[in-house]
Design an enzyme around this catalytic site. Structure first.
Site, PDB file in Angstrom:
ATOM      1  N   ARG A 175      33.316  37.400  21.463  1.00  0.00           N
ATOM      2  CA  ARG A 175      34.338  37.831  20.789  1.00  0.00           C
ATOM      3  C   ARG A 175      34.341  36.307  19.882  1.00  0.00           C
ATOM      4  NH1 ARG A 175      38.230  39.784  25.240  1.00  0.00           N
ATOM      5  NH2 ARG A 175      37.585  41.911  25.546  1.00  0.00           N
ATOM      6  N   ARG A 268      46.128  42.471  20.461  1.00  0.00           N
ATOM      7  CA  ARG A 268      44.892  41.484  20.636  1.00  0.00           C
ATOM      8  C   ARG A 268      44.058  41.282  19.699  1.00  0.00           C
ATOM      9  NH1 ARG A 268      41.581  41.053  26.310  1.00  0.00           N
ATOM     10  NH2 ARG A 268      40.291  42.992  25.263  1.00  0.00           N
ATOM     11  N   ARG A 279      38.326  51.756  26.709  1.00  0.00           N
ATOM     12  CA  ARG A 279      38.975  50.848  27.486  1.00  0.00           C
ATOM     13  C   ARG A 279      40.068  51.865  28.024  1.00  0.00           C
ATOM     14  NH1 ARG A 279      37.487  45.096  27.147  1.00  0.00           N
ATOM     15  NH2 ARG A 279      35.639  45.231  26.280  1.00  0.00           N
TER      16      ARG A 279
HETATM   17  N1  LIG Z   1      32.187  43.398  38.193  1.00  0.00           N
HETATM   18  C1  LIG Z   1      32.393  42.428  37.223  1.00  0.00           C
HETATM   19  N2  LIG Z   1      33.383  42.717  36.321  1.00  0.00           N
HETATM   20  C2  LIG Z   1      33.713  41.692  35.256  1.00  0.00           C
HETATM   21  C3  LIG Z   1      32.908  40.580  35.421  1.00  0.00           C
HETATM   22  N3  LIG Z   1      33.347  39.773  34.346  1.00  0.00           N
HETATM   23  C4  LIG Z   1      34.456  40.336  33.865  1.00  0.00           C
HETATM   24  N4  LIG Z   1      34.502  41.586  34.425  1.00  0.00           N
HETATM   25  C5  LIG Z   1      35.418  42.665  33.990  1.00  0.00           C
HETATM   26  O1  LIG Z   1      34.761  43.378  32.715  1.00  0.00           O
HETATM   27  C6  LIG Z   1      36.057  44.063  32.213  1.00  0.00           C
HETATM   28  C7  LIG Z   1      35.775  43.673  30.677  1.00  0.00           C
HETATM   29  O2  LIG Z   1      36.017  42.412  30.508  1.00  0.00           O
HETATM   30  P1  LIG Z   1      36.167  41.931  29.137  1.00  0.00           P
HETATM   31  O3  LIG Z   1      35.046  42.325  28.266  1.00  0.00           O
HETATM   32  O4  LIG Z   1      35.995  40.380  28.947  1.00  0.00           O
HETATM   33  O5  LIG Z   1      37.306  42.509  28.372  1.00  0.00           O
HETATM   34  P2  LIG Z   1      38.939  42.327  28.961  1.00  0.00           P
HETATM   35  O6  LIG Z   1      39.036  42.944  30.062  1.00  0.00           O
HETATM   36  O7  LIG Z   1      39.699  43.085  27.757  1.00  0.00           O
HETATM   37  O8  LIG Z   1      39.343  40.920  28.917  1.00  0.00           O
HETATM   38  C8  LIG Z   1      37.298  43.325  32.754  1.00  0.00           C
HETATM   39  O9  LIG Z   1      37.606  44.423  33.743  1.00  0.00           O
HETATM   40  C9  LIG Z   1      36.670  42.325  33.403  1.00  0.00           C
HETATM   41  O10 LIG Z   1      37.483  41.926  34.790  1.00  0.00           O
HETATM   42  C10 LIG Z   1      32.105  40.244  36.546  1.00  0.00           C
HETATM   43  O11 LIG Z   1      31.373  39.267  36.397  1.00  0.00           O
HETATM   44  N5  LIG Z   1      31.716  41.126  37.235  1.00  0.00           N
HETATM   45  N1  LIG Z   2      53.362  40.465  29.751  1.00  0.00           N
HETATM   46  C1  LIG Z   2      52.929  40.567  28.680  1.00  0.00           C
HETATM   47  N2  LIG Z   2      53.716  41.122  27.635  1.00  0.00           N
HETATM   48  C2  LIG Z   2      53.312  41.127  26.528  1.00  0.00           C
HETATM   49  N3  LIG Z   2      51.895  40.834  25.909  1.00  0.00           N
HETATM   50  C3  LIG Z   2      51.256  40.501  27.071  1.00  0.00           C
HETATM   51  C4  LIG Z   2      51.489  40.347  28.399  1.00  0.00           C
HETATM   52  N4  LIG Z   2      50.580  39.779  29.044  1.00  0.00           N
HETATM   53  C5  LIG Z   2      49.542  39.527  28.385  1.00  0.00           C
HETATM   54  N5  LIG Z   2      49.903  39.891  27.047  1.00  0.00           N
HETATM   55  C6  LIG Z   2      49.160  40.061  25.691  1.00  0.00           C
HETATM   56  O1  LIG Z   2      48.357  40.881  26.052  1.00  0.00           O
HETATM   57  C7  LIG Z   2      46.896  40.883  25.370  1.00  0.00           C
HETATM   58  C8  LIG Z   2      45.941  41.056  26.483  1.00  0.00           C
HETATM   59  O2  LIG Z   2      45.998  40.134  27.415  1.00  0.00           O
HETATM   60  P1  LIG Z   2      44.506  39.549  27.937  1.00  0.00           P
HETATM   61  O3  LIG Z   2      45.079  38.439  28.741  1.00  0.00           O
HETATM   62  O4  LIG Z   2      43.614  39.349  26.990  1.00  0.00           O
HETATM   63  O5  LIG Z   2      44.197  41.029  29.148  1.00  0.00           O
HETATM   64  P2  LIG Z   2      43.074  41.150  29.936  1.00  0.00           P
HETATM   65  O6  LIG Z   2      42.231  39.784  30.035  1.00  0.00           O
HETATM   66  O7  LIG Z   2      43.422  41.714  31.204  1.00  0.00           O
HETATM   67  O8  LIG Z   2      41.914  41.941  29.018  1.00  0.00           O
HETATM   68  C9  LIG Z   2      47.079  39.255  24.912  1.00  0.00           C
HETATM   69  O9  LIG Z   2      47.253  39.474  23.587  1.00  0.00           O
HETATM   70  C10 LIG Z   2      48.327  38.905  25.781  1.00  0.00           C
HETATM   71  O10 LIG Z   2      48.758  37.833  24.785  1.00  0.00           O
END
Ligand SMILES: Nc1nc2c(ncn2[C@@H]2O[C@H](COP(=O)(O)OP(=O)(O)O)[C@@H](O)[C@H]2O)c(=O)[nH]1
Ligand SMILES: Nc1ncnc2c1ncn2[C@@H]1O[C@H](COP(=O)(O)OP(=O)(O)O)[C@@H](O)[C@H]1O
Length: 403
Positions: A175, A268, A279
């Site tokens: 990203r 986000r 998702r």
């Molecule tokens: N099994 C596994 N899942 C992962 C790993 N790294 C990230 N993820 C998961 O992959 C999913 C997608 O991650 P990401 O593309 O960063 O998107 P996000 O969940 O929106 O932050 C999330 O559920 C993460 O927890 C990994 O090393 N192993």
């Molecule tokens: N408790 C909350 N209330 C409102 N927004 C939140 C809260 N926790 C996280 N966010 C926002 O939600 C979005 C997704 O959070 P993020 O940490 O990227 O999620 P994930 O890593 O689980 O995918 C971000 O823009 C973050 O700032």
């Protein structure tokens, strides 16, 4: 005091006519475990010296080259080998830095047994010994957009010297603000698939159409820094880690509602509409599994961010009742280049060396107590206790802990 635990290469050559002799500058030890002999050696005649492990299977009368997992020790000048608990060999190296002189070659631990089954070959795994006792790794899972990354960032910001993030590999595109090697190791699918096949990953899963995985090296890197490892992985990954020998705390973060989750993902602004829909579809199954599979030790609802963060800190013992400054990481072990190693019982190994003095040289003893070892491959081994024996009295009553 017991006898020296490992055989030297000359013994080995005598015992096995087809043994692989090394050049004059090389070194080898052989250690018997059941009906196998593990030969650990290095041919450092040339600049490309490399540490190798061979197994002599006595029942089949055959040499086997095993799959070697984990990062192996850096080049060194020689080692002693001591079998512990019939499942791992303690390696004490010479000519290494203080933080790199104690290693374990796991030959029959639970992890190695699992890997043997999966890879259908002989397997051994290296695990470096780190002094100090960082707490169990923390696995954090939850649907996309729930706030995992936000909570982890808050934790790392407030306690920078306490937590280290396990940087995963992924085949998804970065990203806008994501940096390679910091947020993820962004990798080609073919490269990642090969590394998975070669046993370099602790776990991996296909998530939202991309491959994600935790490399053994990622977890080792955090352990080496003496910090507590945080893994942000999906539910499938958490299930794999739960089934592995990595002893961790498992926390699932759930959203207050699906509509709130959708709003967070949209706000986000990092995914396309199609990716958001994917998702959200996956989120339903993840939440169901997260809440009912029994994988997770704790479930936290991220409704109010500050409240959720406070609850997370409470779970991790950071709510003020526990000291929040980590214990300083103890130093490595300063081993003199010339020392001898003996096993005195199942838990204690003695390293002996001489200090030259004006009169008689005094004998110094270092005791390694392995009775409280924790962790191990994949990752580092913790919990080694190191004592110095008073060179004057030279008796165990004079033991005092090294700082
Ligand atoms: N099994 C596994 N899942 C992962 C790993 N790294 C990230 N993820 C998961 O992959 C999913 C997608 O991650 P990401 O593309 O960063 O998107 P996000 O969940 O929106 O932050 C999330 O559920 C993460 O927890 C990994 O090393 N192993
Ligand atoms: N408790 C909350 N209330 C409102 N927004 C939140 C809260 N926790 C996280 N966010 C926002 O939600 C979005 C997704 O959070 P993020 O940490 O990227 O999620 P994930 O890593 O689980 O995918 C971000 O823009 C973050 O700032």
């Amino acid at each position: 005091m017991g006898e020296a635990p490992a055989l030297c290469v000359e013994d080995l050559k005598e015992r096995f006519s087809n043994g692989f002799g090394l050049g004059s500058k090389g070194f080898e030890t052989s250690t018997d475990v059941g009906d196998k002999t593990f030969v650990i050696g290095c041919n450092n005649n040339d600049s490309t010296s490399s540490l190798e492990v061979h197994i002599y299977d006595k029942s089949r009368g055959k040499w086997v080259i095993p799959t070697v997992l984990g990062t192996k020790p850096k080049p060194y000048e020689g080692h002693s080998a001591v079998l512990l608990n019939e499942d791992r060999i303690l390696i004490i190296t010479r000519g290494s830095t203080p933080d790199d002189c104690i290693w374990f070659l796991e030959v029959d631990t639970e992890y190695v047994k699992q890997q043997k089954e999966g890879l259908e070959t002989e397997v051994v795994a290296w695990s470096k010994c780190v002094r100090g006792d960082a707490e169990k790794p923390v696995v954090i899972s939850g649907p996309s957009g729930v706030g995992k990354g936000t909570l982890i960032n808050m934790l790392m910001k407030e306690f920078p010297s306490m937590f280290g993030f396990s940087v995963s590999h992924t085949t998804r595109a970065p990203r806008g603000t994501e940096k390679n090697g910091v947020h993820y190791h962004f990798t080609e699918r073919s490269v990642m698939e090969k590394d998975i096949k070669d046993g370099k990953f602790l776990e991996f899963a296909s998530v939202h159409g991309n491959l994600y995985g935790t490399s053994i090296e990622a977890v080792e890197a955090v352990a080496d820094s003496g910090k507590r490892c945080i893994l942000d992985i999906d539910v499938q990954g958490a299930k794999s880690v739960r089934a592995s020998s990595l002893d961790a705390v498992f926390i699932f973060i759930s959203p207050p509602s699906m509509s709130e989750l959708e709003e967070r993902l949209r706000l986000r602004g990092t995914e396309t509409e199609e990716q958001i829909q994917k998702r959200l579809r996956n989120a339903k199954a993840e939440i169901e599994q997260g809440k009912s599979s029994g994988i997770f030790d704790h479930i936290l609802c991220n409704d109010n961010l500050e409240k959720c963060y406070e609850n997370l800190k409470k779970l991790l013992g950071l709510d003020g009742s526990a000291p929040i400054n980590p214990k300083p990481s103890p130093n490595g072990i300063n081993l003199p280049p010339n020392h001898s190693v003996s096993k005195i019982d199942d838990n204690k190994i003695i390293i002996q060396h001489e200090t030259p003095g004006p009169g008689n040289a005094s004998k110094n003893l270092i005791v390694l107590d392995v009775s409280l070892l924790k962790g191990g491959a994949p990752g580092r081994t913790r919990g080694l206790d190191v004592y110095n024996v008073d060179p004057i009295s030279n008796c165990l009553n004079g033991i005092h802990k090294l700082s």
